[in-house]
Design a protein around this motif. Structure first.
Motif, PDB file in Angstrom:
ATOM      1  N   ASP A 134      57.124 144.607   6.535  1.00  0.00           N
ATOM      2  CA  ASP A 134      57.537 145.860   7.177  1.00  0.00           C
ATOM      3  C   ASP A 134      58.554 145.655   8.297  1.00  0.00           C
ATOM      4  O   ASP A 134      58.932 146.609   8.970  1.00  0.00           O
ATOM      5  CB  ASP A 134      56.301 146.578   7.733  1.00  0.00           C
ATOM      6  N   ARG A 135      58.965 144.442   8.509  1.00  0.00           N
ATOM      7  CA  ARG A 135      59.935 144.206   9.588  1.00  0.00           C
ATOM      8  C   ARG A 135      61.353 144.445   9.096  1.00  0.00           C
ATOM      9  O   ARG A 135      61.625 144.424   7.902  1.00  0.00           O
ATOM     10  CB  ARG A 135      59.811 142.773  10.092  1.00  0.00           C
ATOM     11  N   HIS A 136      62.238 144.631  10.059  1.00  0.00           N
ATOM     12  CA  HIS A 136      63.662 144.732   9.739  1.00  0.00           C
ATOM     13  C   HIS A 136      64.311 143.359   9.933  1.00  0.00           C
ATOM     14  O   HIS A 136      63.801 142.545  10.707  1.00  0.00           O
ATOM     15  CB  HIS A 136      64.341 145.771  10.639  1.00  0.00           C
ATOM     16  N   PRO A 137      65.411 143.116   9.247  1.00  0.00           N
ATOM     17  CA  PRO A 137      66.042 141.792   9.356  1.00  0.00           C
ATOM     18  C   PRO A 137      66.338 141.379  10.797  1.00  0.00           C
ATOM     19  O   PRO A 137      66.222 140.204  11.139  1.00  0.00           O
ATOM     20  CB  PRO A 137      67.346 141.967   8.562  1.00  0.00           C
ATOM     21  N   ARG A 138      66.691 142.350  11.645  1.00  0.00           N
ATOM     22  CA  ARG A 138      67.042 141.985  13.027  1.00  0.00           C
ATOM     23  C   ARG A 138      65.842 141.436  13.794  1.00  0.00           C
ATOM     24  O   ARG A 138      66.006 140.832  14.854  1.00  0.00           O
ATOM     25  CB  ARG A 138      67.628 143.194  13.758  1.00  0.00           C
ATOM     26  N   GLU A 139      64.645 141.649  13.270  1.00  0.00           N
ATOM     27  CA  GLU A 139      63.442 141.165  13.948  1.00  0.00           C
ATOM     28  C   GLU A 139      63.047 139.761  13.491  1.00  0.00           C
ATOM     29  O   GLU A 139      62.017 139.255  13.914  1.00  0.00           O
ATOM     30  CB  GLU A 139      62.273 142.125  13.677  1.00  0.00           C
ATOM     31  N   LEU A 140      63.849 139.161  12.618  1.00  0.00           N
ATOM     32  CA  LEU A 140      63.503 137.855  12.050  1.00  0.00           C
ATOM     33  C   LEU A 140      64.447 136.775  12.548  1.00  0.00           C
ATOM     34  O   LEU A 140      65.591 137.055  12.916  1.00  0.00           O
ATOM     35  CB  LEU A 140      63.585 137.915  10.514  1.00  0.00           C
ATOM     36  N   SER A 141      63.973 135.536  12.521  1.00  0.00           N
ATOM     37  CA  SER A 141      64.836 134.406  12.864  1.00  0.00           C
ATOM     38  C   SER A 141      65.768 134.116  11.689  1.00  0.00           C
ATOM     39  O   SER A 141      65.594 134.666  10.589  1.00  0.00           O
ATOM     40  CB  SER A 141      63.970 133.179  13.150  1.00  0.00           C
ATOM     41  N   GLY A 142      66.734 133.226  11.929  1.00  0.00           N
ATOM     42  CA  GLY A 142      67.680 132.892  10.863  1.00  0.00           C
ATOM     43  C   GLY A 142      66.986 132.322   9.637  1.00  0.00           C
ATOM     44  O   GLY A 142      67.280 132.687   8.503  1.00  0.00           O
ATOM     45  N   GLY A 143      66.018 131.419   9.872  1.00  0.00           N
ATOM     46  CA  GLY A 143      65.309 130.808   8.753  1.00  0.00           C
ATOM     47  C   GLY A 143      64.506 131.841   7.976  1.00  0.00           C
ATOM     48  O   GLY A 143      64.461 131.814   6.739  1.00  0.00           O
ATOM     49  N   GLN A 144      63.881 132.764   8.710  1.00  0.00           N
ATOM     50  CA  GLN A 144      63.097 133.816   8.034  1.00  0.00           C
ATOM     51  C   GLN A 144      64.010 134.737   7.233  1.00  0.00           C
ATOM     52  O   GLN A 144      63.682 135.153   6.120  1.00  0.00           O
ATOM     53  CB  GLN A 144      62.311 134.620   9.068  1.00  0.00           C
ATOM     54  N   GLN A 145      65.181 135.050   7.811  1.00  0.00           N
ATOM     55  CA  GLN A 145      66.121 135.912   7.080  1.00  0.00           C
ATOM     56  C   GLN A 145      66.562 135.233   5.781  1.00  0.00           C
ATOM     57  O   GLN A 145      66.700 135.888   4.747  1.00  0.00           O
ATOM     58  CB  GLN A 145      67.328 136.225   7.954  1.00  0.00           C
ATOM     59  N   GLN A 146      66.767 133.910   5.850  1.00  0.00           N
ATOM     60  CA  GLN A 146      67.204 133.228   4.637  1.00  0.00           C
ATOM     61  C   GLN A 146      66.081 133.210   3.596  1.00  0.00           C
ATOM     62  O   GLN A 146      66.331 133.320   2.394  1.00  0.00           O
ATOM     63  CB  GLN A 146      67.668 131.805   4.975  1.00  0.00           C
ATOM     64  N   ARG A 147      64.833 133.105   4.053  1.00  0.00           N
ATOM     65  CA  ARG A 147      63.709 133.178   3.116  1.00  0.00           C
ATOM     66  C   ARG A 147      63.670 134.543   2.436  1.00  0.00           C
ATOM     67  O   ARG A 147      63.399 134.647   1.235  1.00  0.00           O
ATOM     68  CB  ARG A 147      62.386 132.962   3.851  1.00  0.00           C
ATOM     69  N   VAL A 148      63.934 135.592   3.214  1.00  0.00           N
ATOM     70  CA  VAL A 148      63.944 136.938   2.630  1.00  0.00           C
ATOM     71  C   VAL A 148      65.075 137.042   1.605  1.00  0.00           C
ATOM     72  O   VAL A 148      64.911 137.621   0.523  1.00  0.00           O
ATOM     73  CB  VAL A 148      64.104 138.011   3.727  1.00  0.00           C
ATOM     74  N   ALA A 149      66.219 136.462   1.951  1.00  0.00           N
ATOM     75  CA  ALA A 149      67.348 136.505   1.014  1.00  0.00           C
ATOM     76  C   ALA A 149      66.991 135.793  -0.288  1.00  0.00           C
ATOM     77  O   ALA A 149      67.351 136.253  -1.378  1.00  0.00           O
ATOM     78  CB  ALA A 149      68.581 135.869   1.659  1.00  0.00           C
ATOM     79  N   ILE A 150      66.262 134.689  -0.169  1.00  0.00           N
ATOM     80  CA  ILE A 150      65.844 133.963  -1.377  1.00  0.00           C
ATOM     81  C   ILE A 150      64.819 134.793  -2.154  1.00  0.00           C
ATOM     82  O   ILE A 150      64.895 134.903  -3.382  1.00  0.00           O
ATOM     83  CB  ILE A 150      65.277 132.579  -0.992  1.00  0.00           C
TER      84      ILE A 150
END
Lengths: 395, 315
Positions: free
Chosen positions: A152-168
């Motif tokens: 339920d989080r938005h991308p801006r609330e995530l670290s770079g590594g977490q954002q890349q995991r979401v992208a994967i």
């Protein structure tokens, strides 16, 4: 504003994973050119096959054409000639949305106005996945990438590594047969990058049918992850092989210098099966090279060892220390030998030789490789990546 | 401990005095005069709301109010649709001359509104080029086009004139859209229409709202276009102010209509600020990615309510 609302249902077990159809990639003489009249060739007649389930790394410096090759597979650049096949199907003329690929890029490219779940659900909605299946598929993809608690989080609330995991996760949710990764770890710091490399390797073990085309300029990433590496330079494929092949027996000076650190020394093949370096015979495998032919001898710095005692010994290079660098676990020695620069990486030394010291360095014949056409400039070629030297880490 | 470099409050107030005084002289004082006049009966006496009652109960005022709102809403909707379509093409469909067209949008913003109306008269007026071609070809006495002096003519002129005011902030917003996001959406199977709807538009929504609010406020106060189309039956609030003040000599009535017009504009501006403030709070960009190369110069300040009743101050 359209607000993707697909949220994973935590209590609900993920839908059983239907494995993707095994799909390989084939570049069939693919040329990409830019400019009004196609005068700037950015990828020159690439012939390359990625087998189903294989991890192929495209490795090369900036401007080598590796990202262009990946974008051609994705459909974002149109080749001026040649064909691209995915799973045996010619996709050269197909738009990106009809190619059935997953793609992960350096800057994540998450949709900032959507939640993590919304991002992961995007491709499923685009593929008209039945509405009831979407939450389970989203949860499955997030579970796979360790992001289940962040739906339920938005991308801006995530670290770079977490954002890349979401992208994967977003790319894997559509269960593509082919996953394209364009420098996916370049925006992460060294520690995160190392962790993500392990994660990617684990993901591929869990999804053995997915073919990965992995673009990087980082030799460590390529050596760690890839089943095979294609080395590109100046828009052309220079060499393709397993990481061990390219590291231990490079066929071109460029590969030797780009994959790992290498001492490239000009030698002449002798009639007795050895080579001559600055007047000294060195016993190395010549591979049937004709006597008198010039070649380049490739020696990895960490495979040079100090000669234990005095006296002549085969395969010894005598050099003068010009600089010593402490690198934690090792000392890097810069030397000149026979008028050529030389690097040697030695386990941390108790007694550091001062500059000007004469040193004899030994190597085993099987640790040397001979590159037939001596096109490389002499001396050591070092491409440090994140402070490492790109040793053979492949598991 | 007080910061020695920080100006003392008294001195800071001194610096604020000149602009405040200029604002008061140029804007606030005339506005106060208009409001004061609107509360002053024609036959003299103290301030009263009687002039408001007298004006707002007339059919002429009510018709003008409805016409103004309908034309403004229609012009805003038309400019938003047309502006969005044109901006999408200019920003995302590479074609020769695209850059020049984007530059022309900037130039278009400087054109006076009556120029557009004149151009439309030359094209579609009863003696315009289109009708001339028709009469030459058919030998008929009159051409088929005779709509410029109707509300539809006013609407066409306003949509034509105000569309670039929507395009300008939109083009600036589109230039900020990360191309990697568009490519990621395409690789995930989204067709262009879905990408526009689910990726581009949500990111450009504040710019769209800014352009729409600007056009709405400006079209509420538009006078020149209505006057130049010669649409006698199209009476908007600014036209009503003009006819009351100049033609009828009813200054109190004119001021009442002007105050209502200003209040309408101010209310819409407040609504716009509320909506865009909420949009900003509910979230914007995550990680800066590769942005589209800006085709256009930085966007002008999007929406500022133009105070004024009969005549609009052009930004």
């Amino acid at each position: 504003m359209p607000a993707p609302t697909a949220a994973p249902a935590p209590a609900r077990p993920a839908a059983p994973a239907a494995p993707p159809a095994p799909s390989g990639i084939r570049f069939d003489h693919v040329t990409v050119a830019h400019g009004r009249h196609g005068e700037h060739t950015v990828l020159d007649a690439l012939d390359l096959t990625v087998e189903p389930g294989e991890v192929m790394a495209l490795l090369g410096p900036s401007g080598s054409g590796k990202t262009t090759a990946l974008r051609a597979v994705a459909g974002f650049v149109r080749p001026v000639s040649g064909r691209i096949l995915i799973g045996g199907r010619d996709v050269t003329a197909l738009p990106p949305h009809r190619r059935g690929i997953g793609m992960v890029v350096q800057q994540y490219a998450l949709f900032p106005h959507m939640t993590v779940a919304g991002n992961v659900a995007f491709g499923l909605k685009a593929h008209r996945t039945p509405r009831a299946d979407i939450p389970g598929r989203v949860a499955e993809a997030l579970e796979m990438t360790g992001m289940a608690g962040h739906a339920d989080r938005h991308p801006r609330e995530l670290s770079g590594g977490q954002q890349q995991r979401v992208a994967i996760a977003r790319a894997l949710a559509i269960r593509p047969g082919v996953l394209l990764l364009d420098e996916p770890l370049s925006a992460l710091d060294a520690q995160l990058r190392s962790g993500m490399l392990t994660e990617l390797a684990r993901l591929h073990r869990e999804l053995p049918d997915v073919s990965l085309l992995y673009v990087t300029h980082d030799q460590v990433e390529a050596l760690t992850l890839a089943d095979r590496i294609a080395v590109l330079e100046s828009a052309r494929l220079r060499e393709c092989g397993t990481p061990q092949q390219l590291y231990r027996a490079p066929r071109t000076a460029f590969t030797a210098s780009f994959v790992g650190t290498a001492n490239l020394l000009p030698v002449t093949v002798r009639g007795d099966g050895a080579v001559d370096f600055a007047g000294h015979p060195l016993a190395v495998p010549t591979g049937g090279a004709a006597p008198g032919a010039t070649a380049t001898l490739c020696l990895r710095p960490h495979l040079l060892t100090p000669q234990p005692g005095p006296g002549p010994r085969a395969n010894t290079l005598r050099g003068t220390v010009t600089e010593v660098q402490w690198r934690g676990a090792t000392h890097r020695l810069h030397l000149t030998a026979g008028g050529h620069r030389l690097l040697a990486d030695l386990p941390e030394l108790r007694a550091v030789p001062p500059c000007g010291t004469e040193l004899a360095l030994h190597f085993a014949p099987e640790d040397a490789s001979l590159i037939p056409a001596g096109l490389a400039p002499d001396g050591p070629h070092d491409r440090p990546a994140d402070g490492t030297d790109g040793g053979p880490h492949h598991a | 401990m007080p910061d020695p470099h920080r100006p003392r409050p008294g001195r800071a107030a001194l610096w604020a005095l000149p602009p405040v005084a200029a604002l008061a002289t140029v804007v606030l004082y005339p506005l106060a005069l208009v409001v004061g006049q609107s509360l002053t009966p024609e036959d003299g006496g103290g301030p009263t709301t009687a002039p408001y009652t007298a004006v707002v109960t007339t059919a002429a005022f009510q018709d003008a109010l409805v016409t103004t709102v309908l034309i403004a809403a229609g012009a805003t909707l038309g400019a938003l649709l047309l502006g969005l379509a044109l901006s999408l093409v200019i920003a995302f469909v590479p074609f020769p001359g695209g850059k020049a067209l984007a530059r022309f949008i900037d130039l278009f913003l400087a054109f006076p509104s009556f120029l557009i109306t004149l151009a439309l008269l030359f094209l579609y007026g009863t003696a315009g080029i289109a009708n001339g071609l028709w009469t030459d070809a058919t030998g008929a006495a009159h051409g088929p086009l005779d709509f410029l002096h109707t509300p539809w003519g006013v609407l066409l002129a306003e949509v034509t004139y105000f569309t670039p005011f929507v395009m300008r902030p939109l083009l600036a917003a589109f230039a900020q859209v990360d191309t990697a996001q568009l490519e990621a959406a395409g690789s995930l199977g989204a067709r262009p229409a879905r990408i526009v709807r689910t990726v581009i538009l949500p990111e450009a929504l504040p710019a769209l709202a800014a352009g729409g609010a600007l056009v709405l406020v400006m079209s509420l106060n538009e006078f020149g276009i209505v006057l130049f189309t010669g649409a006698k039956n199209v009476v908007t609030l600014p036209v009503l102010v003009y006819s009351k003040a100049i033609l009828d000599g009813d200054y109190t009535g004119a001021c009442v209509v002007a105050v209502v017009n200003i209040a309408l504009s101010a209310a819409l501006y407040a609504l716009y600020r509320t909506v865009t403030g909420r949009t900003r709070r509910t979230g914007r960009t995550a990680h800066p990615g590769r942005r589209r190369a800006a085709r256009t110069a930085p966007a002008p300040v999007p929406a500022t309510a133009a105070p004024g009743g009969a005549s609009r101050a052009r930004p």
